[in-house]
Design a protein around this motif. Structure first.
Motif, short mmCIF file in Angstrom:
data_model
loop_
_atom_site.label_atom_id
_atom_site.label_comp_id
_atom_site.label_asym_id
_atom_site.label_seq_id
_atom_site.Cartn_x
_atom_site.Cartn_y
_atom_site.Cartn_z
N HIS A 7 0.79 -1.22 0.00
CA HIS A 7 0.00 0.00 0.00
C HIS A 7 0.83 1.28 0.00
CE1 HIS A 7 -3.77 -2.08 0.45
NE2 HIS A 7 -3.22 -2.82 1.37
N PHE A 8 2.09 1.21 0.35
CA PHE A 8 2.92 2.40 0.52
C PHE A 8 4.35 2.04 0.14
CE2 PHE A 8 5.62 5.23 2.98
CZ PHE A 8 4.99 6.45 2.83
N GLN A 9 4.85 2.63 -0.96
CA GLN A 9 6.18 2.26 -1.43
C GLN A 9 6.99 3.49 -1.81
OE1 GLN A 9 7.53 -0.97 -1.67
NE2 GLN A 9 9.35 0.24 -1.97
N PRO A 10 8.03 3.82 -1.02
CA PRO A 10 8.93 4.91 -1.43
C PRO A 10 9.74 4.48 -2.65
CG PRO A 10 9.33 4.23 0.85
CD PRO A 10 8.39 3.26 0.26
N LEU A 11 10.03 5.42 -3.55
CA LEU A 11 10.84 5.15 -4.73
C LEU A 11 12.13 5.95 -4.66
CD1 LEU A 11 8.09 5.37 -7.48
CD2 LEU A 11 9.02 3.32 -6.44
N TYR A 12 13.26 5.27 -4.85
CA TYR A 12 14.57 5.91 -4.77
C TYR A 12 15.32 5.73 -6.08
CZ TYR A 12 13.63 5.66 0.24
OH TYR A 12 13.06 5.79 1.48
N ASP A 13 16.23 6.69 -6.38
CA ASP A 13 17.08 6.52 -7.54
C ASP A 13 18.31 5.71 -7.13
OD1 ASP A 13 18.86 8.25 -6.25
OD2 ASP A 13 18.55 9.91 -7.65
N GLU A 14 19.24 5.56 -8.06
CA GLU A 14 20.42 4.73 -7.79
C GLU A 14 21.31 5.28 -6.68
OE1 GLU A 14 21.25 7.69 -10.91
OE2 GLU A 14 19.77 6.12 -10.82
N LYS A 15 21.18 6.57 -6.35
CA LYS A 15 21.96 7.18 -5.27
C LYS A 15 21.15 7.26 -3.97
CE LYS A 15 24.73 9.85 -8.45
NZ LYS A 15 25.14 11.17 -8.92
N GLN A 16 20.05 6.53 -3.93
CA GLN A 16 19.17 6.49 -2.76
C GLN A 16 18.51 7.83 -2.45
OE1 GLN A 16 18.22 3.59 -1.35
NE2 GLN A 16 19.42 2.76 -3.03
N LYS A 17 18.37 8.66 -3.47
CA LYS A 17 17.64 9.91 -3.33
C LYS A 17 16.15 9.61 -3.54
CE LYS A 17 16.95 14.43 -5.39
NZ LYS A 17 17.17 15.26 -6.56
N LEU A 18 15.32 10.10 -2.62
CA LEU A 18 13.89 9.85 -2.71
C LEU A 18 13.32 10.57 -3.93
CD1 LEU A 18 11.35 8.61 -1.37
CD2 LEU A 18 11.08 10.78 -0.17
N LEU A 19 12.67 9.80 -4.82
CA LEU A 19 12.04 10.36 -6.02
C LEU A 19 10.56 10.62 -5.81
CD1 LEU A 19 13.62 8.03 -8.73
CD2 LEU A 19 14.27 10.38 -8.18
N GLY A 20 9.95 9.80 -5.01
CA GLY A 20 8.51 9.94 -4.78
C GLY A 20 7.99 8.76 -3.99
N ILE A 21 6.70 8.73 -3.83
CA ILE A 21 6.05 7.67 -3.07
C ILE A 21 4.84 7.20 -3.85
CG2 ILE A 21 4.83 7.11 -0.92
CD1 ILE A 21 6.55 9.32 0.40
N VAL A 22 4.70 5.91 -3.96
CA VAL A 22 3.54 5.31 -4.62
C VAL A 22 2.65 4.73 -3.54
CG1 VAL A 22 2.75 3.51 -6.20
CG2 VAL A 22 4.84 4.76 -6.71
N ILE A 23 1.37 5.06 -3.63
CA ILE A 23 0.42 4.45 -2.70
C ILE A 23 -0.62 3.70 -3.50
CG2 ILE A 23 0.78 6.17 -0.88
CD1 ILE A 23 -1.88 7.43 -1.65
N SER A 24 -1.18 2.69 -2.91
CA SER A 24 -2.16 1.86 -3.60
C SER A 24 -3.47 2.61 -3.77
CB SER A 24 -2.41 0.58 -2.81
OG SER A 24 -3.12 0.88 -1.61
N PRO A 25 -4.27 2.21 -4.75
CA PRO A 25 -5.59 2.83 -4.90
C PRO A 25 -6.45 2.69 -3.64
CG PRO A 25 -5.07 1.54 -6.84
CD PRO A 25 -4.00 1.27 -5.82
N GLU A 26 -6.33 1.56 -2.97
CA GLU A 26 -7.11 1.34 -1.74
C GLU A 26 -6.71 2.32 -0.64
OE1 GLU A 26 -6.84 -2.31 -4.17
OE2 GLU A 26 -5.28 -1.10 -3.26
#
Length: 142
Positions: A7-26
């Motif tokens: 339901h909640f997934q942070p997204l990081y680039d190859e340098k571990q910089k936070l790009l964004g967060i994906v949350i589930s539709p629910e």
């Protein structure tokens, strides 16, 4: 309890910089009502525009025109829309001013999706060769 990673997934680039967060539709449906004002205020701060001046995403009229251009079904393209949730209806959604229903999506597969401007329900019109199937889904507000 469902796994939080579903339901909640942070997204990081190859340098571990936070790009964004994906949350589930629910998860979004569960928090949307409370989160939207928070997002509006944060976006106003980041963009320097108040929520009232933030422009609404335009209807995808180019997609709708393309849909009409390739229309080859045996029946005329119906322009009526009806909301089963609140009863709002129109004979031709294009002629309403202000709009009773806003076009949210149009594709060559025959799908037209609308948002009811009265109750925010989603109305999907699925155009098949010989008929139109309509589904109306209420906006979840939990």
């Amino acid at each position: 309890m469902a796994d939080q990673k579903n339901h909640f997934q942070p997204l990081y680039d190859e340098k571990q910089k936070l790009l964004g967060i994906v949350i589930s539709p629910e998860l979004w449906m569960a928090i949307e009502k409370e989160a939207n004002p928070i997002f509006d205020a944060a976006l106003a701060t980041l963009t320097g525009k108040s929520p009232e001046t933030v422009e609404e995403v335009p209807e995808p009229m180019k997609n709708f025109e393309q849909f009409k251009e390739y229309w080859d079904f045996a029946y005329e393209l119906p322009y009526d829309v009806h909301c089963d949730q609140c009863g709002q209806q129109t004979e031709n959604w294009l002629e309403d001013e202000p709009r009773k229903f806003r076009l949210r999506n149009a594709n060559l597969g025959g799908l037209l999706c609308f948002t009811c401007m009265k109750c925010n329900a989603s109305v999907a019109k699925k155009h098949f060769k010989k008929h139109v199937a309509v589904e109306c889904t209420p906006r979840k507000t939990s």
